[in-house]
Motif scaffolding. Structure first.
Motif, short mmCIF file in Angstrom:
data_model
loop_
_atom_site.label_atom_id
_atom_site.label_comp_id
_atom_site.label_asym_id
_atom_site.label_seq_id
_atom_site.Cartn_x
_atom_site.Cartn_y
_atom_site.Cartn_z
N SER A 30 59.59 44.87 55.15
CA SER A 30 60.34 44.18 54.10
C SER A 30 61.31 45.14 53.41
CB SER A 30 59.38 43.61 53.07
OG SER A 30 60.07 43.01 52.01
N GLY A 31 62.56 44.68 53.23
CA GLY A 31 63.57 45.49 52.56
C GLY A 31 64.24 46.53 53.42
N ILE A 32 63.93 46.57 54.73
CA ILE A 32 64.49 47.56 55.65
C ILE A 32 65.40 46.85 56.65
CG2 ILE A 32 63.96 49.28 57.42
CD1 ILE A 32 61.26 49.71 56.03
N ALA A 33 66.59 47.41 56.87
CA ALA A 33 67.52 46.84 57.86
C ALA A 33 67.44 47.55 59.19
CB ALA A 33 68.95 46.89 57.32
N LEU A 34 67.17 48.87 59.16
CA LEU A 34 67.17 49.67 60.38
C LEU A 34 66.11 50.76 60.25
CD1 LEU A 34 69.10 49.88 63.04
CD2 LEU A 34 69.85 52.01 61.97
N VAL A 35 65.37 50.98 61.32
CA VAL A 35 64.37 52.05 61.39
C VAL A 35 64.68 52.92 62.60
CG1 VAL A 35 61.92 52.61 61.67
CG2 VAL A 35 62.58 50.57 60.40
N THR A 36 64.63 54.23 62.42
CA THR A 36 64.74 55.14 63.56
C THR A 36 63.49 56.00 63.62
OG1 THR A 36 65.96 56.84 62.31
CG2 THR A 36 67.26 55.18 63.49
N ILE A 37 62.97 56.17 64.83
CA ILE A 37 61.77 56.98 65.06
C ILE A 37 62.14 58.11 66.00
CG2 ILE A 37 59.40 56.97 65.89
CD1 ILE A 37 59.34 53.96 65.35
N TRP A 38 61.89 59.34 65.53
CA TRP A 38 62.17 60.54 66.29
C TRP A 38 60.85 61.23 66.61
CZ3 TRP A 38 67.53 62.10 66.72
CH2 TRP A 38 68.42 61.31 65.96
N ILE A 39 60.77 61.92 67.75
CA ILE A 39 59.50 62.49 68.16
C ILE A 39 59.69 63.83 68.84
CG2 ILE A 39 59.41 61.43 70.46
CD1 ILE A 39 56.43 60.69 69.68
N ASP A 40 58.69 64.70 68.69
CA ASP A 40 58.67 65.99 69.38
C ASP A 40 58.06 65.75 70.76
OD1 ASP A 40 58.35 68.55 70.35
OD2 ASP A 40 57.50 69.35 68.49
N LEU A 41 58.89 65.67 71.79
CA LEU A 41 58.41 65.36 73.12
C LEU A 41 57.49 66.45 73.67
CD1 LEU A 41 61.65 63.87 74.72
CD2 LEU A 41 59.64 62.63 73.92
N GLY A 42 57.60 67.67 73.11
CA GLY A 42 56.73 68.75 73.56
C GLY A 42 55.37 68.74 72.92
N ASP A 43 55.11 67.80 72.05
CA ASP A 43 53.83 67.77 71.31
C ASP A 43 53.08 66.47 71.52
OD1 ASP A 43 51.96 69.01 69.73
OD2 ASP A 43 52.75 68.20 67.86
#
Length: 269
Positions: free
Chosen positions: A109-122
């Protein structure tokens, strides 16, 4: 038809011929206890939305949509996030444009866009907090956002695909999430078709075959429940050959919203 049979019909579960109507001497649940369990299941249903990676020709230059593996947006002046633990730049994993979903989900709720970033080495991450192993960024509006990180197929670490929100459905909790809400004799009984063979379980299983991303609903635990305290479940990402994401042995990552931020958990075989 009594109320218990009516509820079973709603859940898509047939009554077995040898199923007793009352508790018997071996400790089988009574009809009243089964009725209570079925009502609890019905009350715990939550809407879930399922995302498929790829499947249509991508709009390569349109970053203002849901993406896997890159082509992200961010605020003016933002840079690619860096893991506070390893010091490595994080890789874009999943971008979600919320107005693309077939229905609104309370957790976003109240969010238009979410981005998820990740450490692929972990990977697999275990009990990770925002900034350590992964990063979540949310935006209340899309207007004014600018490209950030690798664009379409500019990185070989993960493939770049549009994410297509294919279906929504009501999802029942996992056994770990419902067991302690049930009458003791129901939870201990071997007669569990009312739960594992319900129409909700079958429908969710069908969607998960083609959609490794799930928003809302319930976490589908593998080894056992491991939610952060006082948290709201937001999404699950399953291991995917197409997306080249592998969480242990055919595992998943789960994102939760807590009073102080975001937490991530993983579970695998």
């Amino acid at each position: 038809m009594n109320l218990l049979d009516s509820l079973k019909s709603m859940l898509g579960v047939r009554k077995r011929r040898d199923e007793p109507d009352r508790a018997d001497n071996d400790g089988a649940p009574s009809e009243a206890e089964m009725q209570s369990a079925l009502l609890t299941l019905q009350q715990m249903l939550r809407p879930a939305v399922f995302g498929e990676i790829g499947g249509e020709r991508p709009e390569k230059d349109n970053r203002a949509m849901s993406w896997w593996g890159g082509n992200f947006l961010g605020a003016e002046g933002e840079t690619v996030p860096v893991c506070q633990t390893s010091g490595r730049p994080l890789h874009p994993l999943l971008q979600i444009r919320l107005d693309e979903l077939p229905e609104a989900l309370p957790a976003f709720s109240g969010i238009a866009l979410v981005t998820i970033w990740i450490d692929l080495g972990d990977i697999p991450l275990h009990d990770a907090e925002n900034g350590r192993g992964f990063a979540i960024r949310t935006y209340r509006a899309i207007a004014g956002l600018v490209p950030i990180g690798p664009g379409y197929r500019e990185s070989s670490a993960l493939p770049t695909f549009p994410v297509l929100w294919r279906a929504s459905a009501l999802e029942q909790p996992s056994w770990d999430d419902i067991a302690f809400e049930l009458p003791d004799r129901v939870a201990r009984s071997n007669r569990d078709e009312w739960f594992f063979e319900s129409r909700y379980a079958k429908e969710i299983g069908k969607h998960r075959q083609t959609c490794p991303v799930k928003l809302g609903g319930w976490p589908t635990w593998i080894q056992g429940e491991n939610r952060p305290a006082d948290s709201a479940f937001c999404l699950q990402i399953d291991s995917t050959d197409k997306g080249r994401l592998y969480v242990g042995d055919a595992g998943s990552v789960y994102l939760f919203r807590t009073p102080t931020g975001w937490s991530l958990r993983s579970d695998f075989y």
